[in-house]
Design an enzyme around this catalytic site. Structure first.
Site, mmCIF file in Angstrom:
data_model
loop_
_atom_site.group_PDB
_atom_site.id
_atom_site.type_symbol
_atom_site.label_atom_id
_atom_site.label_comp_id
_atom_site.label_asym_id
_atom_site.label_seq_id
_atom_site.Cartn_x
_atom_site.Cartn_y
_atom_site.Cartn_z
ATOM 1 N N ASN A 109 0.818 -1.204 0.000
ATOM 2 C CA ASN A 109 0.000 0.000 0.000
ATOM 3 C C ASN A 109 0.856 1.260 0.000
ATOM 4 O OD1 ASN A 109 -1.920 1.973 0.314
ATOM 5 N ND2 ASN A 109 -3.003 0.976 1.991
ATOM 6 N N ASP A 110 1.474 1.568 1.137
ATOM 7 C CA ASP A 110 2.232 2.818 1.245
ATOM 8 C C ASP A 110 3.371 2.911 0.224
ATOM 9 O OD1 ASP A 110 0.645 3.650 3.381
ATOM 10 O OD2 ASP A 110 1.894 2.599 4.827
#
Lengths: 94, 464
Positions: free
Chosen positions: B390-391
């Site tokens: 994600n990040d």
């Protein structure tokens, strides 16, 4: 230990750190986990000190500490090298 | 005899150096590890021949117990459990250094030798670093294993308390160095150092574990070096320094991968970064539509692609999806689609975590491409499949100065023609911020547990 000997040990320590930096920067990211577990096993080298303490003769505080240290260091050494070998066996190229 | 043993120690040191040197290529790496193990064996054997060793029964008991436990750990641990395994082993190494230093102190205290200032200083340092490594690693193990919370733990007066404890250790250490007598004060130092290890690692969050584990790895090496000073043994100093350097370099790489200072990680959590933080980011909720896709549609999109990059993250490890991902790769390759993997340096819970999992699933290592080597290829890529990351793919890191992850190097997956994101939900990642990538026009969300979702996709692909 006299000052001169101490100084020589510091020499070796500092130079070995430079060798370490040179070697490790050449390890590719794909091998960073095995590098970690393998170097981990090498840090179990304190086993040498543990053996000397544990084998000193009759049972004293020092020998008991040495025996426990042997157990700890051997877990580190045997576990570290074996698990690293297990991982490296899997790295294959087509 | 002493000359011989010191020569063998030298040979062992050379084995360690060449062993690590051979880790510079996957082809020679296994041999390198075996060479280092041989060095260790030589060191142990020659130490056993030392005339200071009078009795062997305790040694044999210790070696057998330790080896058995270590072997069982090494054989039983699943590849997904590797981060906690390394953490645990690390702890034992640090613990051994502390114990050896204590034993040496007791030996000098009760024997005929006298303390000199160099020996006591290094004994105190061995005890301190070893004990912090021991409990710190156990807490890291607990966090990774899920026994201790993986969240950022804050406690009152966190920083003043740690500084105070550290000062107390220094004062007590100086006292021992000036006035070495009785074990009590050194045992006190040991105890406070153990507490310090717990307090230092407890605040560190789960996704920051790659940094914590690397740093602890470095400490265990330093502890071994300090023990080398105590025993006046160059081999221990060299071996420890190699490991110390290794841990520091990995720590630096991990910190760069998150664009954060070591201080920021050690002090705990993104929230302390100052700018933004989870709460502030809430206001800037990205607007737009999320397009989701099902397995059948996705199979058709992939079928018409000619090159695909897969970006794995911690979610793949949690779902144990690496084998399904390998199957996906095989199916796509049978359709003459080029498949590669883009690996972010901090993907997973330890350096190189994704590589080990994919190697276990028999993905060839030359298909695993590091971030800096693959980032230029995304514009020419038809489909990127992000699995449980994600990040590390959030474009806000490139342009949004208010984002807590601004400046962090990311995989530029959004430059590809189509980005497929497999996630269980739209939930935020570890940094606690929304990912605007989910709302991009070229993004498709493919919801579901990584293992189930990819297996379903594989079945559809076989039918296309």
């Amino acid at each position: 230990m006299n000052e001169f000997l101490f100084l020589m040990l510091i020499y070796v320590f500092v130079l070995a750190i430079f060798v370490g930096f040179e070697l490790i920067t050449k390890v590719p990211p794909t091998l960073h986990t095995p590098l970690m577990s393998g170097s981990n096993a090498i840090s179990g080298i304190t086993i040498v000190g543990a053996l000397l303490s544990a084998g000193a003769g009759e049972l004293t505080i020092s020998t008991i500490l040495g025996i426990v240290a042997i157990v700890f260091a051997m877990i580190n050494v045997v576990g570290g090298f074996l698990v690293t070998d297990r991982m490296l066996k899997m790295f294959k190229k087509k | 005899m002493e000359v011989v043993s010191y020569l063998v120690y030298l040979i062992a040191s050379v084995c360690f150096i060449f062993g690590i040197k051979k880790l510079s290529s996957p082809k020679t790496a296994r041999q390198g590890n075996q060479l280092a193990a041989l060095g260790m064996l030589l060191a142990i054997i020659v130490t056993l021949l030392d005339q200071r060793i009078l009795t062997f029964e305790y040694i044999i008991i210790g070696v057998v117990i330790g080896s058995l436990i270590g072997a069982v750990f090494a054989i039983k641990v699943p590849m997904t459990g590797m981060p906690q395994m390394v953490g645990l082993l690390n702890g034992f190494g640090g613990g051994a250094s502390t114990l050896v230093a204590l034993a040496e102190y007791d030996r000098i205290l009760t024997g005929t030798d006298v303390f000199d200032i160099q020996t006591t200083i290094t004994i105190v340092l061995s005890v301190l670093i070893g004990a912090v490594t021991f409990t710190g690693s156990l807490i890291a193990f607990g966090k990774l294993q899920g026994i201790v919370t993986g969240k950022v733990v804050k406690y009152p007066l966190q920083h003043p308390l740690n500084v105070l404890i550290f000062l107390a250790i220094i004062v007590a250490g100086v006292y021992v160095v000036i006035n070495p007598a009785e074990m009590d004060i050194l045992l006190g130092i040991t105890f406070i150092s153990l507490v310090l290890g717990v307090l230092l690692v407890l605040p560190i969050g789960g996704a920051d574990m790659p940094v914590a584990i690397s740093l602890l790895n470095s400490y265990s090496g330093l502890a071994a070096s300090m023990t080398g000073f105590v025993l006046q043994n160059n081999m221990l100093i060299i071996a420890g320094a190699l490991v110390g350097a290794s841990g520091i370099i990995l720590t630096i790489i991990m910190c760069k991968g998150m664009n954060r200072s070591l201080m920021n990680v050690v002090l705990g959590g993104w929230a302390s970064a100052g700018v933004g933080g989870p709460a502030a980011a809430e206001g800037a909720h990205p607007k737009g539509d999320v397009k989701s896709v099902d397995a059948e549609e996705l199979a058709m999109i992939l079928d018409s692609a000619s090159n695909v990059i897969i970006v794995p993250g911690y979610g793949m490890a949690v779902a144990q999806a690496q084998h399904a991902v390998r199957d996906l790769m095989n199916i796509l390759e049978k359709k003459d689609i080029k498949v590669r993997f883009g690996i972010h340096p901090v993907a997973g819970r330890m350096p190189g975590h994704m590589n080990v999992l994919l190697a276990e699933a028999q993905v060839e290592y030359d298909k695993l491409i590091a971030m800096e080597d693959i980032n230029d290829d995304f514009p020419n890529t038809d489909v990127v499949i992000v699995i449980g990351a994600n990040d590390v793919v959030n474009p806000a890191a490139r342009h949004d100065q208010n984002s807590p992850i601004y400046g962090m190097p990311i995989l530029n997956v959004d430059y590809a023609k189509t980005v497929v994101i497999n996630k269980r939900s739209l939930n935020v990642g570890y940094a606690g911020i929304d990912n605007e990538l989910f709302f991009y026009p070229n993004t498709l969300m493919y919801f579901g547990d990584a293992k189930d979702a990819i297996s379903k996709l594989n079945n559809e692909l076989k039918e296309v």
